[in-house]
Design a protein around this motif. Sequence first.
Motif, PDB file in Angstrom:
ATOM      1  N   ALA A 127       0.857  -1.188   0.000  1.00 26.62           N
ATOM      2  CA  ALA A 127       0.000   0.000   0.000  1.00 26.62           C
ATOM      3  C   ALA A 127       0.888   1.231   0.000  1.00 26.62           C
ATOM      4  N   GLU A 128       0.328   2.331  -0.466  1.00 29.48           N
ATOM      5  CA  GLU A 128       1.072   3.582  -0.504  1.00 29.48           C
ATOM      6  C   GLU A 128       0.258   4.670   0.173  1.00 29.48           C
ATOM      7  N   ALA A 129       0.957   5.748   0.512  1.00 28.20           N
ATOM      8  CA  ALA A 129       0.270   6.875   1.144  1.00 28.20           C
ATOM      9  C   ALA A 129       0.976   8.161   0.750  1.00 28.20           C
ATOM     10  N   ARG A 130       0.249   9.246   0.842  1.00 27.05           N
ATOM     11  CA  ARG A 130       0.836  10.562   0.613  1.00 27.05           C
ATOM     12  C   ARG A 130       0.326  11.520   1.664  1.00 27.05           C
ATOM     13  N   LEU A 131       1.158  12.506   1.984  1.00 32.07           N
ATOM     14  CA  LEU A 131       0.801  13.558   2.934  1.00 32.07           C
ATOM     15  C   LEU A 131       0.540  14.839   2.172  1.00 32.07           C
ATOM     16  N   VAL A 132      -0.540  15.512   2.524  1.00 32.41           N
ATOM     17  CA  VAL A 132      -0.921  16.759   1.866  1.00 32.41           C
ATOM     18  C   VAL A 132      -1.136  17.803   2.954  1.00 32.41           C
ATOM     19  N   ASP A 133      -0.549  18.983   2.757  1.00 30.88           N
ATOM     20  CA  ASP A 133      -0.697  20.045   3.760  1.00 30.88           C
ATOM     21  C   ASP A 133      -2.004  20.812   3.549  1.00 30.88           C
ATOM     22  N   ALA A 134      -2.249  21.797   4.386  1.00 28.36           N
ATOM     23  CA  ALA A 134      -3.506  22.553   4.353  1.00 28.36           C
ATOM     24  C   ALA A 134      -3.713  23.306   3.044  1.00 28.36           C
ATOM     25  N   GLU A 135      -2.616  23.591   2.317  1.00 27.37           N
ATOM     26  CA  GLU A 135      -2.735  24.272   1.025  1.00 27.37           C
ATOM     27  C   GLU A 135      -2.924  23.299  -0.135  1.00 27.37           C
ATOM     28  N   GLY A 136      -2.979  21.989   0.167  1.00 29.94           N
ATOM     29  CA  GLY A 136      -3.159  20.988  -0.881  1.00 29.94           C
ATOM     30  C   GLY A 136      -1.860  20.531  -1.525  1.00 29.94           C
ATOM     31  N   GLU A 137      -0.722  20.958  -0.985  1.00 29.86           N
ATOM     32  CA  GLU A 137       0.579  20.575  -1.537  1.00 29.86           C
ATOM     33  C   GLU A 137       1.037  19.245  -0.941  1.00 29.86           C
ATOM     34  N   GLU A 138       1.564  18.378  -1.779  1.00 27.79           N
ATOM     35  CA  GLU A 138       2.116  17.129  -1.260  1.00 27.79           C
ATOM     36  C   GLU A 138       3.416  17.431  -0.523  1.00 27.79           C
ATOM     37  N   ILE A 139       3.545  16.887   0.686  1.00 33.16           N
ATOM     38  CA  ILE A 139       4.749  17.131   1.487  1.00 33.16           C
ATOM     39  C   ILE A 139       5.556  15.854   1.719  1.00 33.16           C
ATOM     40  N   GLY A 140       4.988  14.705   1.362  1.00 34.05           N
ATOM     41  CA  GLY A 140       5.694  13.439   1.514  1.00 34.05           C
ATOM     42  C   GLY A 140       4.862  12.303   0.981  1.00 34.05           C
ATOM     43  N   ARG A 141       5.548  11.182   0.721  1.00 35.67           N
ATOM     44  CA  ARG A 141       4.854   9.976   0.267  1.00 35.67           C
ATOM     45  C   ARG A 141       5.645   8.761   0.660  1.00 35.67           C
ATOM     46  N   GLY A 142       4.981   7.624   0.686  1.00 31.47           N
ATOM     47  CA  GLY A 142       5.669   6.397   1.055  1.00 31.47           C
ATOM     48  C   GLY A 142       4.936   5.172   0.562  1.00 31.47           C
ATOM     49  N   THR A 143       5.673   4.063   0.518  1.00 29.80           N
ATOM     50  CA  THR A 143       5.131   2.779   0.107  1.00 29.80           C
ATOM     51  C   THR A 143       5.546   1.742   1.134  1.00 29.80           C
ATOM     52  N   GLY A 144       4.603   0.921   1.559  1.00 26.20           N
ATOM     53  CA  GLY A 144       4.883  -0.084   2.567  1.00 26.20           C
ATOM     54  C   GLY A 144       4.489  -1.474   2.131  1.00 26.20           C
ATOM     55  N   THR A 145       5.159  -2.442   2.741  1.00 28.08           N
ATOM     56  CA  THR A 145       4.834  -3.850   2.568  1.00 28.08           C
ATOM     57  C   THR A 145       4.341  -4.356   3.917  1.00 28.08           C
ATOM     58  N   PHE A 146       3.236  -5.055   3.897  1.00 26.86           N
ATOM     59  CA  PHE A 146       2.580  -5.504   5.121  1.00 26.86           C
ATOM     60  C   PHE A 146       2.278  -6.992   5.005  1.00 26.86           C
ATOM     61  N   MET A 147       2.443  -7.707   6.122  1.00 28.24           N
ATOM     62  CA  MET A 147       2.116  -9.132   6.108  1.00 28.24           C
ATOM     63  C   MET A 147       1.176  -9.466   7.258  1.00 28.24           C
ATOM     64  N   ARG A 148       0.451 -10.540   7.066  1.00 30.69           N
ATOM     65  CA  ARG A 148      -0.471 -11.008   8.090  1.00 30.69           C
ATOM     66  C   ARG A 148       0.323 -11.480   9.306  1.00 30.69           C
ATOM     67  N   SER A 149      -0.156 -11.109  10.484  1.00 32.16           N
ATOM     68  CA  SER A 149       0.444 -11.599  11.720  1.00 32.16           C
ATOM     69  C   SER A 149      -0.369 -12.788  12.211  1.00 32.16           C
ATOM     70  N   ARG A 150       0.001 -13.291  13.359  1.00 34.41           N
ATOM     71  CA  ARG A 150      -0.777 -14.353  14.001  1.00 34.41           C
ATOM     72  C   ARG A 150      -1.831 -13.774  14.932  1.00 34.41           C
ATOM     73  N   ILE A 151      -1.895 -12.449  15.004  1.00 33.68           N
ATOM     74  CA  ILE A 151      -2.819 -11.780  15.926  1.00 33.68           C
ATOM     75  C   ILE A 151      -4.197 -11.642  15.259  1.00 33.68           C
ATOM     76  N   ALA A 152      -5.179 -12.268  15.855  1.00 33.42           N
ATOM     77  CA  ALA A 152      -6.549 -12.166  15.339  1.00 33.42           C
ATOM     78  C   ALA A 152      -7.088 -10.771  15.639  1.00 33.42           C
ATOM     79  N   LEU A 153      -7.658 -10.126  14.643  1.00 35.16           N
ATOM     80  CA  LEU A 153      -8.264  -8.813  14.882  1.00 35.16           C
ATOM     81  C   LEU A 153      -9.302  -8.898  15.999  1.00 35.16           C
ATOM     82  N   SER A 154     -10.063  -9.974  16.015  1.00 35.93           N
ATOM     83  CA  SER A 154     -11.131 -10.124  17.011  1.00 35.93           C
ATOM     84  C   SER A 154     -10.600 -10.216  18.440  1.00 35.93           C
ATOM     85  N   SER A 155      -9.301 -10.479  18.608  1.00 36.28           N
ATOM     86  CA  SER A 155      -8.723 -10.556  19.953  1.00 36.28           C
ATOM     87  C   SER A 155      -8.320  -9.179  20.485  1.00 36.28           C
TER      88      SER A 155
END
Length: 165
Positions: A127-155
């Motif tokens: 997934a990726e994300a970007r940061l936008v300031d109050a004037e609508g200007e992009e101030i940063g961006r990033g891309t991440g890799t995420f994996m499933r853990s053994r932690i159940a959301l329901s727990s």
Amino acid sequence: MSSTATPPDPADLPVEGAQLHWRALESLYASAPINHLFASRLAILGEGVSRIEFEVEPRTYHAAGAAHGTIYFKMLDDAAFYAANTLVTDRFLLTTSFNLHFSRPVREGRVVAEGRWVSGRRRVLVAEARLVDAEGEEIGRGTGTFMRSRIALSSLDGYSRGLGG
């Protein structure tokens, strides 16, 4: 649920079920102790899409008077993470890597982190994300890799509270 079982695809959930999962993710975000340190709010806008609004305050500045990079990382990682976790209904995800790019400094004010799922549905998600300031200007961006853990959301109390539990 067995760790080898394939969880339901959120696209196959009734709209109400997907929205219940999204509200529970918002509750999970709000329950995290780290998020009590920031004036921020998560909104899941749809499958694979998240938005975090937050305020940059002088207490988060580095010595040169702008937001420290930890603020960029936290908000980018959270927005990407929650965008990805909209597609996983049974497990908490873990960030395995994250690349970020700083475009410009930000001082006091409202900033928005926009997260978007890019690929993967089973074990590893991107997934990726970007940061936008109050004037609508992009101030940063990033891309991440995420994996499933053994932690159940329901727990997790914060997630369960979002489900009405």
